[in-house]
Scaffold this motif. Structure first.
Motif, mmCIF file in Angstrom:
data_model
loop_
_atom_site.group_PDB
_atom_site.id
_atom_site.type_symbol
_atom_site.label_atom_id
_atom_site.label_comp_id
_atom_site.label_asym_id
_atom_site.label_seq_id
_atom_site.Cartn_x
_atom_site.Cartn_y
_atom_site.Cartn_z
ATOM 1 N N UNK A 175 -5.371 0.091 -4.277
ATOM 2 C CA UNK A 175 -6.211 -0.770 -3.596
ATOM 3 C C UNK A 175 -5.755 -1.543 -2.609
ATOM 4 N N UNK A 176 -4.479 -2.263 -2.938
ATOM 5 C CA UNK A 176 -3.958 -3.048 -2.056
ATOM 6 C C UNK A 176 -3.211 -2.114 -0.853
ATOM 7 N N UNK A 177 -2.766 -0.630 -1.044
ATOM 8 C CA UNK A 177 -2.073 0.073 -0.182
ATOM 9 C C UNK A 177 -3.247 0.440 0.849
ATOM 10 N N UNK A 178 -4.322 0.798 0.384
ATOM 11 C CA UNK A 178 -5.578 1.014 1.123
ATOM 12 C C UNK A 178 -5.839 -0.208 1.983
ATOM 13 N N UNK A 179 -5.895 -1.178 1.496
ATOM 14 C CA UNK A 179 -6.324 -2.500 2.023
ATOM 15 C C UNK A 179 -5.111 -2.953 3.334
ATOM 16 N N UNK A 180 -3.720 -2.530 2.830
ATOM 17 C CA UNK A 180 -2.661 -2.498 4.074
ATOM 18 C C UNK A 180 -3.065 -1.776 5.153
ATOM 19 N N UNK A 181 -3.303 -0.435 4.914
ATOM 20 C CA UNK A 181 -3.597 0.385 5.940
ATOM 21 C C UNK A 181 -4.599 0.326 6.690
ATOM 22 N N UNK A 182 -5.696 -0.441 6.184
ATOM 23 C CA UNK A 182 -6.833 -0.747 6.728
ATOM 24 C C UNK A 182 -6.867 -2.270 7.863
ATOM 25 N N UNK A 183 -5.953 -2.816 7.188
ATOM 26 C CA UNK A 183 -5.254 -4.139 8.003
ATOM 27 C C UNK A 183 -4.664 -3.771 9.168
ATOM 28 N N UNK A 184 -3.969 -2.776 8.956
ATOM 29 C CA UNK A 184 -3.011 -2.317 10.204
ATOM 30 C C UNK A 184 -3.728 -1.648 11.229
#
Length: 216
Positions: free
Chosen positions: A129-138
């Motif tokens: 989940x946090x990997x997806x959040x980082x990708x979305x934030x980028x």
């Protein structure tokens, strides 16, 4: 959503698969339940397993620190993925090694592995989940999501409070925030605990009566 249908299916499968073996085994060997197999005086002395259980929260904290470093761009994404793999692998291997070294009673080992398995599942969800959040934030920083509506509450980084709540909450899916009821449904919680006790006892009965055959 109600999971009554899934629960009933599990009960039917459990009984249908093992009923014939249990009946034949009871007729041939009688009742083979041994209290000492699951719990004995030695269980009270399984301090290494207790210490192992108490040290399991180190792994969620390590996962949180990994995400903090990745969020601040102190480490690259592939490094954070590698660290998460190491953390999630260790959280399973560590209890297994302790159980094998101590030759503990079955009940103590089962409880420890049960908690370790839940921790592993939660940490896997936390990492994904946090990997997806980082990708979305980028993507937001680059303007790739221009025009799309994104709730900022769902893309915020993890905090110690969110991790503690996630590890204690009855869910295996990590989210930055969860919907909550106005009060705790004590009746529902009691029913779930009762189901857990009953079906754990049923599994123990099947293991004792069918899987661990021995001469009378």
């Amino acid at each position: 959503q109600s999971h009554a249908g899934l629960l009933n299916l599990c009960i039917v499968v459990l009984i249908a698969v093992n009923s014939r073996l249990i009946i034949e085994n009871l007729m041939k060997y009688g009742l083979l339940i041994r209290a000492g197999f699951w719990f004995s005086a030695r269980s009270l002395g399984d301090w290494p397993l207790l210490m192992c259980c108490l040290t399991l929260p180190i792994f969620p904290l390590a996962a949180l620190m990994t995400e903090k470093w990745a969020q601040r761009k102190l480490i690259r994404d592939h490094v954070s993925i590698l660290l998460h793999i190491i953390i999630t692998t260790t959280v399973l291997i560590y209890p297994v090694v302790v159980i094998l070294k101590c030759e503990s009673a079955v009940l103590s080992g089962f409880v420890l592995m049960f908690i370790a398995s839940i921790t592993w599942l939660k940490l896997v969800s936390f990492a994904h989940t946090n990997y997806d959040i980082r990708v979305l934030s980028q993507s937001i920083e680059k303007g790739a999501t221009h025009g799309s509506s994104i709730d900022e509450e769902n893309i915020k980084g993890p905090t110690i409070n969110s991790v503690v709540y996630f590890m204690l909450a009855p869910t295996l899916c990590y989210q930055p925030s969860y919907p909550r009821t106005a009060f705790i449904r004590k009746g529902w919680v009691t029913r779930q605990l009762l189901k857990c006790v009953v079906f754990t006892g049923l599994m123990g009965f099947i293991i004792e009566q069918v899987s661990l055959l021995r001469d009378p």
